[in-house]
Design an enzyme around this catalytic site. Structure first.
Site, PDB file in Angstrom:
ATOM      1  N   GLU A   1       0.754   4.614  10.978  1.00  8.26           N
ATOM      2  CA  GLU A   1       0.071   4.188   9.749  1.00  8.26           C
ATOM      3  C   GLU A   1      -0.897   3.055  10.058  1.00  8.26           C
ATOM      4  OE1 GLU A   1       2.827   2.472   6.899  1.00  8.26           O
ATOM      5  OE2 GLU A   1       4.079   1.659   8.481  1.00  8.26           O
TER       6      GLU A   1
ATOM      7  N   LYS B   1      10.733  -2.745   3.074  1.00  6.76           N
ATOM      8  CA  LYS B   1       9.549  -3.600   2.892  1.00  6.76           C
ATOM      9  C   LYS B   1      10.032  -5.050   2.923  1.00  6.76           C
ATOM     10  CE  LYS B   1       5.333  -3.653   0.089  1.00  6.76           C
ATOM     11  NZ  LYS B   1       4.386  -3.693   1.195  1.00  6.76           N
TER      12      LYS B   1
ATOM     13  N   ARG C   1      12.080   0.844  -4.969  1.00  5.32           N
ATOM     14  CA  ARG C   1      11.911   0.560  -3.536  1.00  5.32           C
ATOM     15  C   ARG C   1      12.331  -0.877  -3.216  1.00  5.32           C
ATOM     16  NH1 ARG C   1       6.158   1.645  -0.778  1.00  5.32           N
ATOM     17  NH2 ARG C   1       5.622  -0.259  -1.860  1.00  5.32           N
TER      18      ARG C   1
HETATM   19  N1  PMP Z   1       2.373   0.831   4.960  1.00  4.36           N
HETATM   20  C1  PMP Z   1       2.619  -0.485   4.997  1.00  4.36           C
HETATM   21  C2  PMP Z   1       3.050  -1.106   6.281  1.00  4.36           C
HETATM   22  C3  PMP Z   1       2.474  -1.262   3.847  1.00  4.36           C
HETATM   23  O1  PMP Z   1       2.721  -2.576   3.869  1.00  4.36           O
HETATM   24  C4  PMP Z   1       2.057  -0.654   2.649  1.00  4.36           C
HETATM   25  C5  PMP Z   1       1.922  -1.452   1.376  1.00  4.36           C
HETATM   26  N2  PMP Z   1       0.939  -2.436   1.476  1.00  4.36           N
HETATM   27  C6  PMP Z   1       1.779   0.731   2.661  1.00  4.36           C
HETATM   28  C7  PMP Z   1       1.973   1.432   3.835  1.00  4.36           C
HETATM   29  C8  PMP Z   1       1.333   1.440   1.434  1.00  4.36           C
HETATM   30  O2  PMP Z   1       2.388   1.522   0.512  1.00  4.36           O
HETATM   31  P1  PMP Z   1       2.147   1.553  -1.049  1.00  4.36           P
HETATM   32  O3  PMP Z   1       1.240   2.701  -1.313  1.00  4.36           O
HETATM   33  O4  PMP Z   1       3.484   1.743  -1.633  1.00  4.36           O
HETATM   34  O5  PMP Z   1       1.512   0.257  -1.419  1.00  4.36           O
END
Ligand code: PMP
Length: 293
Positions: A186, A153, A54
């Site tokens: 989210e 990200k 990622r």
């Molecule tokens: N959404 C956002 C905006 C995030 O920054 C993150 C990670 N902190 C997640 C969802 C969760 O992703 P992951 O499970 O890959 O940490």
């Protein structure tokens, strides 16, 4: 082992107080860069390949060339954990555009800065995992994928930070972000799931969310246990009328949500599906991962 935390900075391990980059770095000036948050549990790095993939995908999407291979990056992460004597840790990998001048033009940034920080993290106090948290819908909408795709990200987290501030101002630990159209997106740093009649529902990635790695693990574990999982467009009404709700993220893991916008979710306590998944997730993180040594 050094007493001061060591940070990996462009190929060297330097003490925390010496780990510095230029104020002309475009990561600092413009949020121009990408990052990852990764966990190590019980001497193993959890979902390392997925996080590295990622990170490199995010970088590719913003025309940022990470000056090392994925294998070198993984080795550097393991090395940093090892020299710090960490077996349970949070790992932050940051790749910024690098030092440039005061203009936007990234061609002035000749060398990206690569940083690996390994440390401890506690996002929510332990008792909230037992009791569940309350969320509030915030007014700031999640970035439109047409403007800045949340699948990247990037270091540009202002959208999420503004949402977090709104939640905090409302006295709640976490905010629920909607898409421009008003559908559920989210949390500010976590993905969201609801449970209805023992089936799980979560918004699809194309709605404009980060495609969470914990989200994927939770979907896989749910299917293993025997729950159906659906990636579908969700409204606030779906959330308010759910039997259970929880959020997922690398730092947060799985956090039960028991109230949203003043509506009690289910019985107002963490539900049986959520609790089963927390248990299963914890077992899974202890067992699987890339060994530090
Ligand atoms: N959404 C956002 C905006 C995030 O920054 C993150 C990670 N902190 C997640 C969802 C969760 O992703 P992951 O499970 O890959 O940490």
């Amino acid at each position: 082992m050094s007493s001061e935390l060591l940070v990996w900075l462009n190929g060297e391990l330097v003490s925390k107080s010496q780990a510095k980059v230029s104020v002309f770095d475009h990561g600092f000036l413009y949020g121009d860069g990408v990052f990852e948050g990764i966990r190590a549990y019980n001497g193993k790095v959890f979902m390392l390949d997925e996080h590295i993939d990622r990170l490199y995908d995010s970088a590719k999407s913003i025309w940022l060339n990470i000056p090392m291979t994925k294998e070198e990056m993984k080795a550097a992460i393991l090395q940093t954990l090892k020299v710090n004597g960490l077996r349970d840790a949070y790992i932050r990998v940051v790749v910024s555009r690098g030092e440039g001048d005061l203009g936007l033009d990234p061609r002035k940034c000749l060398k990206p800065n690569v940083v690996i920080i390994t440390d401890k993290i506690e996002l929510f106090p332990n008792e909230l995992y037992e009791r569940g948290i309350e969320m509030v819908t915030v007014s700031v909408r999640r970035n439109s994928p047409q403007a800045l795709n949340p699948n990247i990200k990037s270091l540009n987290y202002l959208n999420n930070i503004l949402a977090k501030i709104e939640a905090i101002n409302a006295g709640k630990p976490e905010g629920l972000m909607l898409t421009l159209d008003g559908y559920v997106a989210e949390g500010t740093g976590e993905n969201i799931f609801i449970v209805k009649r023992h089936e799980l529902f979560t918004p699809p990635a194309y709605m404009g969310i980060l495609k969470g790695i914990t989200r994927k693990v939770v979907m896989d574990l749910s299917r293993e246990i025997g729950y159906l999982v659906h990636e579908v467009v969700l409204t606030l009404h779906d959330v308010y009328t759910a039997d259970e709700c929880f959020i997922t993220g690398t730092a947060a893991e799985i956090v039960p949500v028991v109230k949203v916008d003043g509506r009690v979710i289910g019985n107002g306590v963490p539900g049986s599906v959520t609790k089963a998944l927390i248990q299963k997730f914890r077992e899974y993180t202890q067992k699987f991962g890339v060994p530090i040594d």
